[in-house]
Each structure stands twice: as structure tokens, then as C-alpha cells.
Scaffold this motif. Structure first.
Motif, short mmCIF file in Angstrom:
data_model
loop_
_atom_site.label_atom_id
_atom_site.label_comp_id
_atom_site.label_asym_id
_atom_site.label_seq_id
_atom_site.Cartn_x
_atom_site.Cartn_y
_atom_site.Cartn_z
N ILE A 109 3.74 11.58 -11.55
CA ILE A 109 3.47 11.88 -12.96
C ILE A 109 4.00 10.75 -13.83
O ILE A 109 5.16 10.36 -13.72
CB ILE A 109 4.13 13.20 -13.41
CG1 ILE A 109 3.65 14.37 -12.55
CG2 ILE A 109 3.84 13.46 -14.89
CD1 ILE A 109 4.43 15.66 -12.80
N ILE A 110 3.14 10.23 -14.72
CA ILE A 110 3.57 9.30 -15.76
C ILE A 110 3.27 9.96 -17.10
O ILE A 110 2.13 10.33 -17.38
CB ILE A 110 2.84 7.95 -15.67
CG1 ILE A 110 3.18 7.23 -14.36
CG2 ILE A 110 3.20 7.07 -16.86
CD1 ILE A 110 2.49 5.90 -14.19
N MET A 111 4.28 10.12 -17.93
CA MET A 111 4.11 10.73 -19.24
C MET A 111 3.64 9.68 -20.25
O MET A 111 4.12 8.54 -20.25
CB MET A 111 5.43 11.33 -19.74
CG MET A 111 6.04 12.39 -18.84
SD MET A 111 5.08 13.92 -18.77
CE MET A 111 5.24 14.51 -20.46
N LEU A 112 2.70 10.06 -21.12
CA LEU A 112 2.26 9.22 -22.23
C LEU A 112 2.71 9.89 -23.52
O LEU A 112 2.45 11.08 -23.72
CB LEU A 112 0.73 9.09 -22.23
CG LEU A 112 0.08 8.54 -20.96
CD1 LEU A 112 -1.45 8.57 -21.10
CD2 LEU A 112 0.56 7.13 -20.67
N THR A 113 3.42 9.17 -24.38
CA THR A 113 3.94 9.82 -25.57
C THR A 113 3.99 8.88 -26.76
O THR A 113 4.26 7.69 -26.62
CB THR A 113 5.35 10.39 -25.32
OG1 THR A 113 5.87 10.94 -26.53
CG2 THR A 113 6.31 9.30 -24.83
N LEU B 265 -6.88 9.35 -9.81
CA LEU B 265 -5.91 9.56 -10.87
C LEU B 265 -6.49 10.52 -11.90
O LEU B 265 -7.66 10.42 -12.28
CB LEU B 265 -5.57 8.24 -11.56
CG LEU B 265 -5.27 7.04 -10.64
CD1 LEU B 265 -5.00 5.80 -11.49
CD2 LEU B 265 -4.10 7.33 -9.73
N LEU B 266 -5.67 11.46 -12.36
CA LEU B 266 -6.08 12.38 -13.41
C LEU B 266 -5.49 11.92 -14.73
O LEU B 266 -4.27 11.76 -14.86
CB LEU B 266 -5.58 13.80 -13.09
CG LEU B 266 -5.80 14.84 -14.21
CD1 LEU B 266 -7.29 15.02 -14.50
CD2 LEU B 266 -5.15 16.17 -13.83
N ILE B 267 -6.36 11.71 -15.73
CA ILE B 267 -5.93 11.33 -17.07
C ILE B 267 -6.00 12.57 -17.96
O ILE B 267 -7.08 13.13 -18.16
CB ILE B 267 -6.83 10.22 -17.65
CG1 ILE B 267 -6.80 8.99 -16.74
CG2 ILE B 267 -6.41 9.86 -19.06
CD1 ILE B 267 -7.87 7.95 -17.08
N VAL B 268 -4.87 13.01 -18.46
CA VAL B 268 -4.82 14.18 -19.35
C VAL B 268 -4.49 13.66 -20.74
O VAL B 268 -3.33 13.36 -21.06
CB VAL B 268 -3.77 15.20 -18.88
CG1 VAL B 268 -3.83 16.44 -19.77
CG2 VAL B 268 -4.01 15.59 -17.42
N VAL C 129 -8.24 3.63 -20.97
CA VAL C 129 -7.36 3.67 -19.80
C VAL C 129 -8.18 3.81 -18.52
O VAL C 129 -7.93 3.14 -17.51
CB VAL C 129 -6.33 4.81 -19.92
CG1 VAL C 129 -5.58 5.01 -18.61
CG2 VAL C 129 -5.35 4.52 -21.05
N ALA C 130 -9.19 4.69 -18.57
CA ALA C 130 -10.03 4.91 -17.40
C ALA C 130 -10.76 3.63 -17.01
O ALA C 130 -10.87 3.29 -15.82
CB ALA C 130 -11.03 6.03 -17.66
N ASP C 131 -11.27 2.89 -17.99
CA ASP C 131 -11.99 1.66 -17.70
C ASP C 131 -11.10 0.66 -16.97
O ASP C 131 -11.53 0.01 -15.99
CB ASP C 131 -12.52 1.03 -18.99
CG ASP C 131 -13.73 1.77 -19.55
OD1 ASP C 131 -14.33 2.58 -18.80
OD2 ASP C 131 -14.07 1.56 -20.73
N ILE D 41 -9.24 15.10 -18.33
CA ILE D 41 -9.16 16.43 -18.93
C ILE D 41 -8.54 16.27 -20.30
O ILE D 41 -7.54 15.56 -20.46
CB ILE D 41 -8.31 17.39 -18.06
CG1 ILE D 41 -9.01 17.66 -16.73
CG2 ILE D 41 -8.03 18.70 -18.80
CD1 ILE D 41 -8.22 18.54 -15.78
N ASP D 42 -9.12 16.92 -21.32
CA ASP D 42 -8.64 16.72 -22.69
C ASP D 42 -7.95 17.95 -23.28
O ASP D 42 -7.59 17.93 -24.46
CB ASP D 42 -9.79 16.29 -23.60
CG ASP D 42 -10.90 17.34 -23.67
OD1 ASP D 42 -10.74 18.45 -23.11
OD2 ASP D 42 -11.95 17.04 -24.30
#
Length: 239
Positions: free
Chosen positions: A88-92, A11-14, A24-26, A38-39
Motif C-alpha cells: 500500500i502506498i498512500m496518496l495525500t 496495481l490498483l489506483i484508488v 498516474v495510470a499512463d 476505482i474512484d
């Protein structure tokens, strides 16, 4: 970058907030997933292109809406066009309804509003990956005893060939890959016609009408391709 010992998916966390990304990664790694972080928005597409070349695309991208550089909505659109198999899951943190709808309109599979529980993120990830499994194994898409045969370009309802045209087959396949998801006519056209030919919305309606008729010839009492007034269509297998 963090790897789980036995990841089921990468999974890629942007996300540009380090504490949120780490939390979230943990939780995701604790559920057996591998994660990459990726930030900055400008780094996402080049990284995905590199992974694509090495056949190591992530199964899902958790994509923050507000990012430095390229924003999340633009990235969502580009990812969906280039790599449709990636969920894709959007975080907002922007809860206005227009932002939610716009994110889904651009091809997001789901969205989560901040602040959120990390456990909710894990649950949503699992649900989206289950729905998108057909994208990674398209030869065995089945639902309501309706099966697609990619090699023969055939749709079988209770074993009976529906006799679909290539366009009708592609239309059905797109919707079956995301059960319950509402597709606009533009989204269906983009997926049906990869050569980007210009066709009218009435063309999509005509194909849907023919597809429904062929399904009803075998299943007269079932309605699995449903209209959503003012929006488009969805595949809704019976429970």
C-alpha cells in the motif's frame, strides 16, 4: 481499466480525481504495469474481495487519503488486515505529520504527498514492490546470509539452524518481509497471533529478546533486529 501489454504486476489506483488517476495510470502502464482504477471508497473492499476469490489480487494499491465513501485510512487498515500480502502506498494532500505517521501506523508501506511527479510515483512503486517481493515468495527470504525455510519453520544463519520457536520464527519472518520498516508492538502482535489472542507488549519484547540472543549466538558482532525507541522494532540487514 487499462492493461499493459506485458505487465509485471497489477496495481490498483484508488483516486477520485480523474485527471490524476489517468496521469498516474499512463506512467505506470508505460513502465509495464497493468492498472485498475476505482474512484469511490465504498467500492474498494468488494472489488478486492472478488479479486481474492479469483486469485487475482493486485500487487500494490495506490490509495488516496481523501475519498468519497470509505476514507483512505480506514481502507488501509482493512486491506492490511485482510490481505497483508498487498503493498500500500498512500496518496495525500494533507501534509500534517500526524496524517503521515497515522497512515504508516495503519500498515501503509509508503506515502506520497500531493502534488507529486508521476515519475516519483513510478519510482516509489518499484521500490515498494522490490521490498515486498518476499511477501509473494516467502520460501526464499534471505538477507545478511539469513534464510528462512517455511516448510521446516527454520531460520538459518550462514547455514546454521537458529532453533527458533514457531512464534520467534513468525516474528522474524514478519520483519524480514519489510527490511527497514518500523513495526509497533501492536502490529507485530497482530501478525504473530492471527487468532487475535490478547497478549501484553512485554510478551513481544520477551520474544524479541530471545530472538536476538539466538542470532547473537551465531553472529555476536551483528545487530539485525534493532529497537526504535518509543515505537517498536525493525529488521535492518547490514549493507
Amino acid at each position: 481499466m487499462h492493461d499493459a501489454e506485458t505487465p509485471r504486476d497489477t496495481l490498483l489506483i484508488v483516486e477520485d480525481e480523474p485527471k490524476i488517476a489517468r496521469l498516474v495510470a499512463d506512467y505506470l502502464e508505460g513502465s509495464g504495469y497493468a492498472t485498475r482504477h476505482i474512484d469511490h471508497g465504498d467500492q474498494v473492499l468488494p472489488w478486492l474481495q472478488e479479486q481474492h476469490g479469483e486469485e487475482r489480487l493486485p500487487s500494490l494499491v495506490l490509495l488516496d487519503l481523501m475519498l468519497p465513501g470509505t476514507d483512505g485510512l480506514t481502507l488501509c487498515r482493512e486491506i492490511r488486515q485482510r490481505w497483508p500480502e498487498v503493498a500500500i502506498i498512500m496518496l495525500t494532500a494533507r501534509v500534517e505529520e500526524v496524517d503521515r505517521l497515522l497512515g504508516l501506523e495503519l500498515g501503509a508501506d509508503d506515502y506520497i504527498c500531493k502534488p507529486f511527479s508521476p515519475r516519483e510515483v513510478v519510482a516509489r512503486v518499484k521500490a515498494v514492490l522490490r521490498r515486498s517481493q518476499a511477501l509473494r515468495d516467502p520460501a526464499a527470504i534471505a538477507g545478511s546470509q539469513l534464510t528462512l525455510d517455511d516448510e521446516g519453520w527454520r531460520a538459518l544463519a550462514d547455514g546454521q539452524d537458529l532453533g527458533l520457536t514457531a512464534v520467534e520464527y513468525q516474528l522474524l519472518k514478519v520483519m524480514m518481509q519489510s527490511p527497514g520498516r518500523i513495526f509497533t508492538r501492536d502490529q507485530l502482535m497482530d501478525r504473530m497471533y492471527r487468532d487475535h489472542r490478547i497478549v501484553s507488549e512485554r510478551t513481544v519484547d520477551s520474544h524479541v529478546k530471545k530472538l536476538r540472543r539466538k542470532i547473537s549466538d551465531v553472529w555476536p558482532e551483528r545487530e539485525i533486529i534493532r529497537s526504535v525507541y518509543g515505537v517498536g522494532y525493525k529488521y535492518q540487514p547490514e549493507e
